[in-house]
Structures are given as structure tokens and as C-alpha cells.
Design a protein around this motif. Structure first.
Motif, PDB file in Angstrom:
ATOM      1  N   CYS A 117      38.942  29.517 -52.029  1.00 31.37           N
ATOM      2  CA  CYS A 117      38.577  30.324 -50.825  1.00 31.37           C
ATOM      3  C   CYS A 117      36.879  30.215 -50.526  1.00 31.37           C
ATOM      4  CB  CYS A 117      38.465  32.282 -51.442  1.00 31.37           C
ATOM      5  SG  CYS A 117      37.166  32.902 -50.225  1.00 31.37           S
ATOM      6  N   CYS A 120      34.379  33.103 -51.090  1.00 34.05           N
ATOM      7  CA  CYS A 120      34.440  33.531 -52.738  1.00 34.05           C
ATOM      8  C   CYS A 120      33.875  32.713 -53.624  1.00 34.05           C
ATOM      9  CB  CYS A 120      34.485  34.704 -52.509  1.00 34.05           C
ATOM     10  SG  CYS A 120      36.110  34.624 -52.916  1.00 34.05           S
ATOM     11  N   CYS A 137      42.204  35.405 -48.833  1.00 33.46           N
ATOM     12  CA  CYS A 137      41.834  35.558 -50.343  1.00 33.46           C
ATOM     13  C   CYS A 137      42.042  37.096 -50.256  1.00 33.46           C
ATOM     14  CB  CYS A 137      40.415  35.461 -50.249  1.00 33.46           C
ATOM     15  SG  CYS A 137      39.623  35.652 -52.220  1.00 33.46           S
ATOM     16  N   CYS A 140      38.316  38.623 -51.208  1.00 35.15           N
ATOM     17  CA  CYS A 140      37.172  39.107 -49.816  1.00 35.15           C
ATOM     18  C   CYS A 140      37.862  39.105 -48.896  1.00 35.15           C
ATOM     19  CB  CYS A 140      36.309  38.356 -50.181  1.00 35.15           C
ATOM     20  SG  CYS A 140      36.471  36.645 -50.305  1.00 35.15           S
ATOM     21  N   GLY A 142      38.643  35.938 -47.629  1.00 35.12           N
ATOM     22  CA  GLY A 142      37.698  35.112 -46.874  1.00 35.12           C
ATOM     23  C   GLY A 142      39.127  34.129 -46.787  1.00 35.12           C
TER      24      GLY A 142
END
Ligand SMILES: [Zn+2]
Ligand SMILES: [Zn+2]
Length: 148
Positions: A117, A120, A137, A140, A142
Motif C-alpha cells: 500500500c 500505509c 488496501c 486504509c 490506499g
């Protein structure tokens, strides 16, 4: 386990599943990579990949030995012993021997596709490629990036 113990095990399995003696040679060959074993007809030798014993244990080793013994006994009997022959497939079936060996866990691990990711830093491993436009992700949301 050393080469002479390996040979003794092959002799035992030969009697048990094939009712015939194994009078060839046997050795561990650490240079074999993704194959569990091989039979070399010109030398009457069964070579076993020691990584299979170490990573997967005796049960897989026995399966590999039975498979190689199918090649061996057909060869000794002067019959076709390649993978595609009717005789080979028949003997595999009769002795309950595996047609293929499993992939080594260490090889499976190497083949995994890794993602990270970008936000994070969480890493993910997948057996197959994923669509990076679609998957995000799990922590998060992401963006994921391919790292191998
Ligand atoms: Zn084979
Ligand atoms: Zn993330």
C-alpha cells in the motif's frame, strides 16, 4: 536421512507396493530444483530432491519414490516408461502413486506476487495478479503498488 537410508527405504517401498526388488542405486541430489526426483535409466539410479523431505516430510517423499519406482520397474521390464505411456499411467494407478509432485512451499513463496500500500505500507501477497485499478488496501483504502 543419508543415501544408504534412502536406498533402504526405496527397497522397502519396492517390495511393499510393487512386489519386486529394487536393485538400482539411490542418492539425494540437492541440485534438483522444482522436481521431487528423477530416474536415470542409463545408470539405474533414483535421485531424490532433499528439499522435499525437509519441507514436506516423509509422506511426500514416499509418493515421489513410488512415482520414480514406476519408471524404474517399467524400464527394467523393457516396457515404455515415459509419462505419457499407457503402461506408466496404469502402474501409477495400480500402486497409488502420484502423477505430479506438489510444489515446494519455498518455491510457492517465491512465485507469490507482492503488493504494498502506497499510503500505509501494508504488504499483501497474492497467487495471481490483481487489477490495481479495482483493488485497494484493505486497511486504509490506499492505492496498491506491485513490488516484485
Ligand atoms: Zn516421472
Ligand atoms: Zn493502506
Amino acid at each position: 536421512m543419508n543415501d544408504s537410508k534412502l536406498k533402504a527405504l526405496i527397497e522397502k517401498i519396492s517390495f511393499e507396493y510393487f512386489n519386486k526388488p529394487f536393485v538400482g542405486n539411490a542418492k539425494f541430489n540437492g541440485r534438483l530444483r522444482t522436481t521431487g526426483g528423477r530416474y536415470i535409466p542409463s545408470q539405474n539410479i533414483i535421485e531424490i530432491n532433499p528439499k522435499y523431505l525437509h519441507e514436506l516430510g516423509e509422506e511426500d517423499l514416499i509418493g515421489i519414490i513410488k512415482h520414480e519406482l514406476c519408471h524404474y520397474h517399467l524400464h527394467i521390464a523393457g516396457k515404455p516408461y515415459n509419462h505419457r505411456s499407457k503402461e506408466f499411467r496404469e502402474l501409477l494407478r495400480k500402486t497409488g502413486s502420484p502423477r505430479f509432485c506438489r510444489m515446494l512451499p519455498s518455491e510457492e513463496q517465491k512465485k507469490r506476487i507482492k503488493y504494498k500500500c502506497e499510503t500505509c505500507g501494508t504488504e499483501y501477497q497474492r497467487k495471481r495478479r490483481i487489477n490495481l485499478n479495482k483493488y485497494r488496501c484493505g486497511k486504509c483504502r490506499g492505492k496498491l503498488k506491485l513490488i516484485n
